[in-house]
Design a protein around this motif. Sequence first.
Motif, PDB file in Angstrom:
ATOM      1  N   LEU A 223       0.816  -1.217   0.000  1.00  0.00           N
ATOM      2  CA  LEU A 223       0.000   0.000   0.000  1.00  0.00           C
ATOM      3  C   LEU A 223       0.849   1.266   0.000  1.00  0.00           C
ATOM      4  CD1 LEU A 223      -2.833  -1.054   2.481  1.00  0.00           C
ATOM      5  CD2 LEU A 223      -3.089  -0.538   0.047  1.00  0.00           C
ATOM      6  N   GLY A 224       2.176   1.096  -0.057  1.00  0.00           N
ATOM      7  CA  GLY A 224       3.047   2.259  -0.188  1.00  0.00           C
ATOM      8  C   GLY A 224       3.783   2.670   1.056  1.00  0.00           C
ATOM      9  N   ALA A 225       3.810   1.819   2.096  1.00  0.00           N
ATOM     10  CA  ALA A 225       4.515   2.189   3.327  1.00  0.00           C
ATOM     11  C   ALA A 225       6.025   2.255   3.116  1.00  0.00           C
ATOM     12  CB  ALA A 225       4.192   1.190   4.442  1.00  0.00           C
ATOM     13  N   GLU A 226       6.540   1.473   2.164  1.00  0.00           N
ATOM     14  CA  GLU A 226       7.964   1.493   1.853  1.00  0.00           C
ATOM     15  C   GLU A 226       8.197   2.357   0.621  1.00  0.00           C
ATOM     16  OE1 GLU A 226      10.085   0.329   3.760  1.00  0.00           O
ATOM     17  OE2 GLU A 226       9.285  -1.377   4.852  1.00  0.00           O
ATOM     18  N   GLY A 227       9.275   3.135   0.660  1.00  0.00           N
ATOM     19  CA  GLY A 227       9.586   3.964  -0.493  1.00  0.00           C
ATOM     20  C   GLY A 227       9.893   3.140  -1.728  1.00  0.00           C
ATOM     21  N   VAL A 228      10.534   1.986  -1.516  1.00  0.00           N
ATOM     22  CA  VAL A 228      10.872   1.072  -2.606  1.00  0.00           C
ATOM     23  C   VAL A 228      10.415  -0.321  -2.202  1.00  0.00           C
ATOM     24  CG1 VAL A 228      12.731   0.057  -3.970  1.00  0.00           C
ATOM     25  CG2 VAL A 228      12.887   2.445  -3.261  1.00  0.00           C
ATOM     26  N   ILE A 229       9.686  -0.997  -3.071  1.00  0.00           N
ATOM     27  CA  ILE A 229       9.252  -2.364  -2.777  1.00  0.00           C
ATOM     28  C   ILE A 229      10.343  -3.322  -3.228  1.00  0.00           C
ATOM     29  CG2 ILE A 229       7.572  -4.172  -3.264  1.00  0.00           C
ATOM     30  CD1 ILE A 229       5.460  -2.074  -3.605  1.00  0.00           C
ATOM     31  N   ASP A 230      10.963  -3.975  -2.278  1.00  0.00           N
ATOM     32  CA  ASP A 230      11.970  -4.985  -2.570  1.00  0.00           C
ATOM     33  C   ASP A 230      11.236  -6.313  -2.724  1.00  0.00           C
ATOM     34  OD1 ASP A 230      13.974  -6.897  -2.549  1.00  0.00           O
ATOM     35  OD2 ASP A 230      15.210  -5.820  -1.097  1.00  0.00           O
ATOM     36  N   MET A 231      11.209  -6.849  -3.934  1.00  0.00           N
ATOM     37  CA  MET A 231      10.449  -8.070  -4.181  1.00  0.00           C
ATOM     38  C   MET A 231      11.036  -9.266  -3.440  1.00  0.00           C
ATOM     39  SD  MET A 231       7.874  -7.135  -5.733  1.00  0.00           S
ATOM     40  CE  MET A 231       7.201  -8.781  -5.927  1.00  0.00           C
ATOM     41  N   ASN A 232      12.328  -9.228  -3.125  1.00  0.00           N
ATOM     42  CA  ASN A 232      12.905 -10.306  -2.319  1.00  0.00           C
ATOM     43  C   ASN A 232      12.311 -10.293  -0.914  1.00  0.00           C
ATOM     44  OD1 ASN A 232      14.660 -11.300  -4.327  1.00  0.00           O
ATOM     45  ND2 ASN A 232      16.153  -9.691  -3.873  1.00  0.00           N
ATOM     46  N   VAL A 233      12.142  -9.091  -0.365  1.00  0.00           N
ATOM     47  CA  VAL A 233      11.543  -8.959   0.962  1.00  0.00           C
ATOM     48  C   VAL A 233      10.072  -9.360   0.911  1.00  0.00           C
ATOM     49  CG1 VAL A 233      10.914  -7.329   2.780  1.00  0.00           C
ATOM     50  CG2 VAL A 233      13.164  -7.180   1.702  1.00  0.00           C
ATOM     51  N   ALA A 234       9.357  -8.866  -0.108  1.00  0.00           N
ATOM     52  CA  ALA A 234       7.937  -9.201  -0.240  1.00  0.00           C
ATOM     53  C   ALA A 234       7.747 -10.705  -0.410  1.00  0.00           C
ATOM     54  CB  ALA A 234       7.332  -8.452  -1.419  1.00  0.00           C
ATOM     55  N   GLY A 235       8.604 -11.318  -1.215  1.00  0.00           N
ATOM     56  CA  GLY A 235       8.494 -12.759  -1.439  1.00  0.00           C
ATOM     57  C   GLY A 235       8.771 -13.559  -0.182  1.00  0.00           C
ATOM     58  N   ALA A 236       9.773 -13.132   0.597  1.00  0.00           N
ATOM     59  CA  ALA A 236      10.097 -13.838   1.836  1.00  0.00           C
ATOM     60  C   ALA A 236       8.959 -13.713   2.845  1.00  0.00           C
ATOM     61  CB  ALA A 236      11.394 -13.290   2.421  1.00  0.00           C
ATOM     62  N   ALA A 237       8.369 -12.520   2.933  1.00  0.00           N
ATOM     63  CA  ALA A 237       7.238 -12.329   3.843  1.00  0.00           C
ATOM     64  C   ALA A 237       6.050 -13.176   3.405  1.00  0.00           C
ATOM     65  CB  ALA A 237       6.851 -10.854   3.889  1.00  0.00           C
ATOM     66  N   LEU A 238       5.817 -13.226   2.108  1.00  0.00           N
ATOM     67  CA  LEU A 238       4.696 -14.006   1.586  1.00  0.00           C
ATOM     68  C   LEU A 238       4.894 -15.500   1.841  1.00  0.00           C
ATOM     69  CD1 LEU A 238       2.026 -13.621   0.142  1.00  0.00           C
ATOM     70  CD2 LEU A 238       3.220 -13.820  -2.039  1.00  0.00           C
ATOM     71  N   ALA A 239       6.147 -15.961   1.777  1.00  0.00           N
ATOM     72  CA  ALA A 239       6.431 -17.375   2.040  1.00  0.00           C
ATOM     73  C   ALA A 239       6.098 -17.739   3.483  1.00  0.00           C
ATOM     74  CB  ALA A 239       7.900 -17.671   1.740  1.00  0.00           C
ATOM     75  N   ILE A 240       6.392 -16.835   4.419  1.00  0.00           N
ATOM     76  CA  ILE A 240       6.071 -17.085   5.828  1.00  0.00           C
ATOM     77  C   ILE A 240       4.558 -17.120   6.022  1.00  0.00           C
ATOM     78  CG2 ILE A 240       6.208 -16.112   8.158  1.00  0.00           C
ATOM     79  CD1 ILE A 240       8.967 -15.037   7.433  1.00  0.00           C
ATOM     80  N   VAL A 241       3.865 -16.202   5.367  1.00  0.00           N
ATOM     81  CA  VAL A 241       2.404 -16.160   5.478  1.00  0.00           C
ATOM     82  C   VAL A 241       1.787 -17.419   4.879  1.00  0.00           C
ATOM     83  CG1 VAL A 241       0.331 -14.911   4.789  1.00  0.00           C
ATOM     84  CG2 VAL A 241       2.378 -13.643   5.450  1.00  0.00           C
ATOM     85  N   LYS A 242       2.287 -17.826   3.724  1.00  0.00           N
ATOM     86  CA  LYS A 242       1.750 -18.995   3.028  1.00  0.00           C
ATOM     87  C   LYS A 242       1.902 -20.263   3.858  1.00  0.00           C
ATOM     88  CE  LYS A 242       2.627 -21.911  -1.016  1.00  0.00           C
ATOM     89  NZ  LYS A 242       3.523 -22.140  -2.175  1.00  0.00           N
ATOM     90  N   ALA A 243       2.981 -20.360   4.636  1.00  0.00           N
ATOM     91  CA  ALA A 243       3.256 -21.576   5.402  1.00  0.00           C
ATOM     92  C   ALA A 243       2.329 -21.751   6.596  1.00  0.00           C
ATOM     93  CB  ALA A 243       4.710 -21.563   5.877  1.00  0.00           C
ATOM     94  N   ASP A 244       1.554 -20.733   6.931  1.00  0.00           N
ATOM     95  CA  ASP A 244       0.639 -20.817   8.072  1.00  0.00           C
ATOM     96  C   ASP A 244      -0.775 -21.063   7.559  1.00  0.00           C
ATOM     97  OD1 ASP A 244      -0.980 -20.476  10.287  1.00  0.00           O
ATOM     98  OD2 ASP A 244       0.197 -18.826  11.102  1.00  0.00           O
ATOM     99  N   PRO A 245      -1.338 -22.260   7.798  1.00  0.00           N
ATOM    100  CA  PRO A 245      -2.685 -22.574   7.291  1.00  0.00           C
ATOM    101  C   PRO A 245      -3.750 -21.596   7.774  1.00  0.00           C
ATOM    102  CG  PRO A 245      -1.594 -24.552   8.118  1.00  0.00           C
ATOM    103  CD  PRO A 245      -0.755 -23.385   8.534  1.00  0.00           C
ATOM    104  N   GLU A 246      -3.574 -21.061   8.975  1.00  0.00           N
ATOM    105  CA  GLU A 246      -4.581 -20.150   9.514  1.00  0.00           C
ATOM    106  C   GLU A 246      -4.629 -18.829   8.753  1.00  0.00           C
ATOM    107  OE1 GLU A 246      -4.107 -19.569  13.653  1.00  0.00           O
ATOM    108  OE2 GLU A 246      -4.354 -21.691  14.186  1.00  0.00           O
ATOM    109  N   MET A 247      -3.557 -18.523   8.032  1.00  0.00           N
ATOM    110  CA  MET A 247      -3.513 -17.255   7.310  1.00  0.00           C
ATOM    111  C   MET A 247      -3.976 -17.392   5.866  1.00  0.00           C
ATOM    112  SD  MET A 247      -2.735 -15.115   9.540  1.00  0.00           S
ATOM    113  CE  MET A 247      -2.702 -13.744   8.388  1.00  0.00           C
ATOM    114  N   ALA A 248      -4.387 -18.599   5.470  1.00  0.00           N
ATOM    115  CA  ALA A 248      -4.875 -18.794   4.103  1.00  0.00           C
ATOM    116  C   ALA A 248      -6.118 -17.932   3.876  1.00  0.00           C
ATOM    117  CB  ALA A 248      -5.198 -20.263   3.868  1.00  0.00           C
TER     118      ALA A 248
END
Length: 279
Positions: A223-248
């Motif tokens: 949503l724009g909180a970071e001045g630059v979106i680092d896709m490596n950071v976004a991907g790593a965060a998404l991987a953690i979220v994906k691994a939690d069934p409750e967050m599906a």
Amino acid sequence: MGVIERPDLPPGARRDLNQELHTLHRRAGLPSVRELAKAVGKSASGVHNAFRLAKVPEQRLTMAIVDRLTLWVRDWGVGISQTAGIEKTLRRFERLWHQAKYEEEALAGQGEPPRMSDATRRLLFALSPECSMSHPTRQLPQPHDIVALEEPAATKPPACLRKTGLQPESPNPWHLIHLCRGCQRRRETGELTEPELRAARSTLDRRPGAARHYAAYLDQMLLGAEGVIDMNVAGAALAIVKADPEMAATPYALNHGEVVVDRTHGCLQWGHHPCEDDH
């Protein structure tokens, strides 16, 4: 008699020194600043600042004040002679002063805290409200409490990338850790090693509820909180979220349909998508 206001200092060696100085002043009968300054041969403003300012006073001034105050203490306790009480107090203040000065110099050498967005700061404190190495702690959040870890040489971006300015300005949240003042000092002295700190930081991602914090961080990033979106950071965060069934969750659009977040498959879809909510 004169009560001197105390500075607002965080827990640590500097506060310990200042508190002990005020305690000794009280035990000596609360002499006025002018009286004490005249006795030690220093200016009244200098003596007042030694008690009032957060800055560690000069060693010579500190010990002159302590030496004079000890002569005015009437009661050293049961079985403690004046000579023994004075000698013990002088040794204690010598130690306290050196510890406080070391802390002050370490904080000055640390420089400014790592640059980070409010979203990154909230993520770090959500994952670890207390010090990540010695929790629980009563240390309150301070600007310097989030510190940057040294990156292993193998993970550092190549020089050509760093020179082009393509490296995001905000540091990677996995290279940041929340440390209390005590652990920062232990790190400075080498008692805490970088591998130990990185291991502690990695442990935070396995804490219960970590995926929920990363999901909120990911949304804020998109949503724009970071001045630059680092896709490596976004991907790593998404991987953690994906691994939690409750967050599906079913895919949802953010930033007025600019991106769709698919937590189930761990992917982001950029483009123009229908968006029912105003976010």
